[in-house]
Design a protein around this motif. Structure first.
Motif, PDB file in Angstrom:
ATOM      1  N   LEU A   1      42.309  83.616  28.461  1.00 56.33           N
ATOM      2  CA  LEU A   1      42.631  82.684  29.535  1.00 56.33           C
ATOM      3  C   LEU A   1      43.404  83.427  30.613  1.00 56.33           C
ATOM      4  CD1 LEU A   1      42.857  79.860  30.805  1.00 56.33           C
ATOM      5  CD2 LEU A   1      44.936  79.508  29.435  1.00 56.33           C
ATOM      6  N   LEU A   2      42.885  83.381  31.842  1.00 60.53           N
ATOM      7  CA  LEU A   2      43.531  84.007  32.986  1.00 60.53           C
ATOM      8  C   LEU A   2      43.965  82.927  33.969  1.00 60.53           C
ATOM      9  CD1 LEU A   2      40.950  86.874  33.698  1.00 60.53           C
ATOM     10  CD2 LEU A   2      42.927  86.940  32.180  1.00 60.53           C
ATOM     11  N   LEU A   3      45.189  83.024  34.459  1.00 56.41           N
ATOM     12  CA  LEU A   3      45.685  82.143  35.515  1.00 56.41           C
ATOM     13  C   LEU A   3      45.737  82.947  36.809  1.00 56.41           C
ATOM     14  CD1 LEU A   3      48.564  80.216  33.683  1.00 56.41           C
ATOM     15  CD2 LEU A   3      46.111  79.717  33.744  1.00 56.41           C
TER      16      LEU A   3
ATOM     17  N   ILE B   1      47.443  86.392  35.785  1.00 55.12           N
ATOM     18  CA  ILE B   1      48.223  86.310  34.553  1.00 55.12           C
ATOM     19  C   ILE B   1      47.272  86.244  33.375  1.00 55.12           C
ATOM     20  CG2 ILE B   1      49.898  84.983  33.236  1.00 55.12           C
ATOM     21  CD1 ILE B   1      50.915  83.827  35.889  1.00 55.12           C
ATOM     22  N   ASP B   2      47.322  87.251  32.521  1.00 52.40           N
ATOM     23  CA  ASP B   2      46.587  87.251  31.253  1.00 52.40           C
ATOM     24  C   ASP B   2      47.399  86.391  30.294  1.00 52.40           C
ATOM     25  OD1 ASP B   2      45.411  87.781  28.837  1.00 52.40           O
ATOM     26  OD2 ASP B   2      45.480  89.951  29.011  1.00 52.40           O
TER      27      ASP B   2
ATOM     28  N   SER C   1      39.571  76.162  39.347  1.00 52.70           N
ATOM     29  CA  SER C   1      39.230  77.563  39.580  1.00 52.70           C
ATOM     30  C   SER C   1      40.432  78.498  39.413  1.00 52.70           C
ATOM     31  CB  SER C   1      38.651  77.736  40.989  1.00 52.70           C
ATOM     32  OG  SER C   1      39.599  77.354  41.974  1.00 52.70           O
ATOM     33  N   ARG C   2      41.625  77.953  39.295  1.00 49.03           N
ATOM     34  CA  ARG C   2      42.811  78.803  39.093  1.00 49.03           C
ATOM     35  C   ARG C   2      43.036  79.131  37.617  1.00 49.03           C
ATOM     36  NH1 ARG C   2      47.931  77.206  42.605  1.00 49.03           N
ATOM     37  NH2 ARG C   2      48.307  79.435  42.276  1.00 49.03           N
ATOM     38  N   ALA C   3      42.209  78.573  36.730  1.00 47.08           N
ATOM     39  CA  ALA C   3      42.249  78.912  35.309  1.00 47.08           C
ATOM     40  C   ALA C   3      40.865  79.400  34.912  1.00 47.08           C
ATOM     41  CB  ALA C   3      42.649  77.704  34.469  1.00 47.08           C
ATOM     42  N   VAL C   4      40.729  80.689  34.698  1.00 46.55           N
ATOM     43  CA  VAL C   4      39.443  81.299  34.362  1.00 46.55           C
ATOM     44  C   VAL C   4      39.444  81.669  32.885  1.00 46.55           C
ATOM     45  CG1 VAL C   4      37.936  83.288  34.750  1.00 46.55           C
ATOM     46  CG2 VAL C   4      39.032  82.141  36.690  1.00 46.55           C
ATOM     47  N   MET C   5      38.403  81.254  32.173  1.00 41.91           N
ATOM     48  CA  MET C   5      38.265  81.603  30.770  1.00 41.91           C
ATOM     49  C   MET C   5      37.186  82.665  30.636  1.00 41.91           C
ATOM     50  SD  MET C   5      39.646  80.809  27.820  1.00 41.91           S
ATOM     51  CE  MET C   5      40.223  79.104  27.854  1.00 41.91           C
TER      52      MET C   5
END
Length: 391
Positions: free
Chosen positions: A287-289, A296-297, A269-273
């Motif tokens: 990809l968002l961290l 982070i974008d 869940s800490r990496a959202v696409m």
């Protein structure tokens, strides 16, 4: 130049070079870098995602059984003309063809091509003297590794401003020179939501955003943490976007072949696409961290000319802002590209630095002169036009 560690120092601390961050204890790593999305799991995913144009490893210092310092490492054959971009790029290519022995240099880097900053961590409870000793031990281990792999240059990549202020004096005592790296764009988010964010922008920018969002009404947006069924398409879009770029930083921009799959699996869940569809066709991804205090974008990929026709850059930016606001993060960090657009959309630029040291003193002096003449942060056309607007 740094010499070997003194016997007293060597008896107190031990340093090791290991195959990667994954080979270090996870809890000890997280204690040095608490709460970061580019975490032990992130680096482990990068290291197991396949071979890119560089070799990944890590260095650590131990006091007894306790890890008191650590940093990821990468080995790369670096083209010195990488700072020559835009109209000067052909000159760089000509120099590499004519003088390959001088223009291509094996480098052992502290940090990672896949990270937002150089994660060089020192235990927070070390006093000033101990920090100096531990850093000296770490650098001695890196020097030994550089000699073993034939790297004549050691460099710290993208040292964030607070870290540079903390490490600068010690690194200079060990013979390192400093040059600006590309700054990092960050948007500070308001507490009042999207409308307050838009109100901060110029009237012309607000009008442009609303017009483009109105035209993107038919775009379908999906938010995912599992991407197995679309991972190959995401890879293809990333490569297509790289080919569209005005800039080329060579292997420093190369992702491991299974990067997106591996990071998605490792971070959950800490990496959202974010996926953007025009009809049934995947037209863009982002990809968002996710961290507590920032989003982070990380990477953006688009299908051209479809993305331009539907203004997907603006749509993805606003979706990222809305996501960060909803998650409660006070900042959206969007990296080291497209500075003019990001400043127009309210971001600020924070400097970062590169530190470097060549084993040959004459070569070091030449590199320091070259870095002053063509620093990374002045070869980007946007940054030349925006000189003086960094914070």
């Amino acid at each position: 130049m740094a010499g070997p560690a003194a016997p007293a120092l060597a008896s107190r601390y031990t340093a090791r070079i290991v195959a990667g961050v994954h080979a270090l204890d996870r809890s000890a790593w997280e204690a040095l870098f608490p709460g970061e999305a580019e975490s032990h799991a992130y680096y482990g995913a990068c290291e197991t995602a396949g071979r890119a144009g560089y070799v990944l490893s890590a260095a650590a210092v131990f006091a007894g059984g306790r890890m008191v310092a650590a940093v990821p490492l990468f080995q790369i054959d670096f083209r010195l003309d990488s700072s020559l971009q835009g109209r000067l790029r052909p000159l760089g290519a000509w120099l590499v063809r004519r003088l390959p022995g001088l223009m291509v240099l094996r480098v052992l880097g502290l940090g990672s091509p896949l990270a937002e900053r150089c994660h060089l961590g020192l235990a927070p409870d070390l006093d000033a003297r101990a920090r100096e000793q531990v850093l000296a031990m770490l650098l001695a281990a890196v020097d030994a590794r550089a000699r073993a792999v034939g790297a004549r240059l050691v460099a710290l990549k993208d040292v964030a401003q607070p870290d540079a202020e903390r490490l600068d004096a010690c690194l200079r005592r060990h013979g390192f020179a400093r040059t600006p790296s590309l700054p990092v764009a960050t948007l500070d988010l308001p507490s009042g939501g999207l409308e307050e964010y838009l109100a901060r922008l110029s009237k012309a920018t607000r009008k442009d955003i609303r017009r483009k969002l109105k035209g993107a009404g038919g775009i379908r947006v999906e938010r995912r943490t599992e991407i197995e069924d679309v991972a190959d398409e995401i890879d293809a879009l990333y490569q297509e976007t790289r080919l569209q770029s005005r800039f080329d930083y060579g292997d420093l921009e190369t992702l491991p072949p299974d990067y997106f799959r591996a990071v998605s699996r490792a971070l959950g869940s800490r990496a959202v696409m974010m996926l953007y569809y025009v009809g049934e066709q995947l037209a863009a991804f982002n990809l968002l961290l996710i961290e507590k205090n920032r989003v982070i974008d990380k990477f953006l990929g688009m299908r051209y000319p479809l993305a331009r026709e539907h203004d997907l850059y603006i749509l993805s930016w606003i979706e990222n802002v809305k996501f960060a606001l909803t998650s409660g993060a006070p900042a959206l960090q969007s990296g080291q590209t497209a500075y003019a657009a990001k400043l127009r959309l309210g971001s600020r630029l924070t400097p970062s630095a590169i530190y470097f040291r060549h084993r040959n003193r004459v070569a070091q002096a030449c590199l320091a002169l070259f870095a002053r003449l063509v620093p990374f942060d002045r070869m980007d056309p946007d940054l030349r036009a925006l000189k003086g607007r960094t914070t």
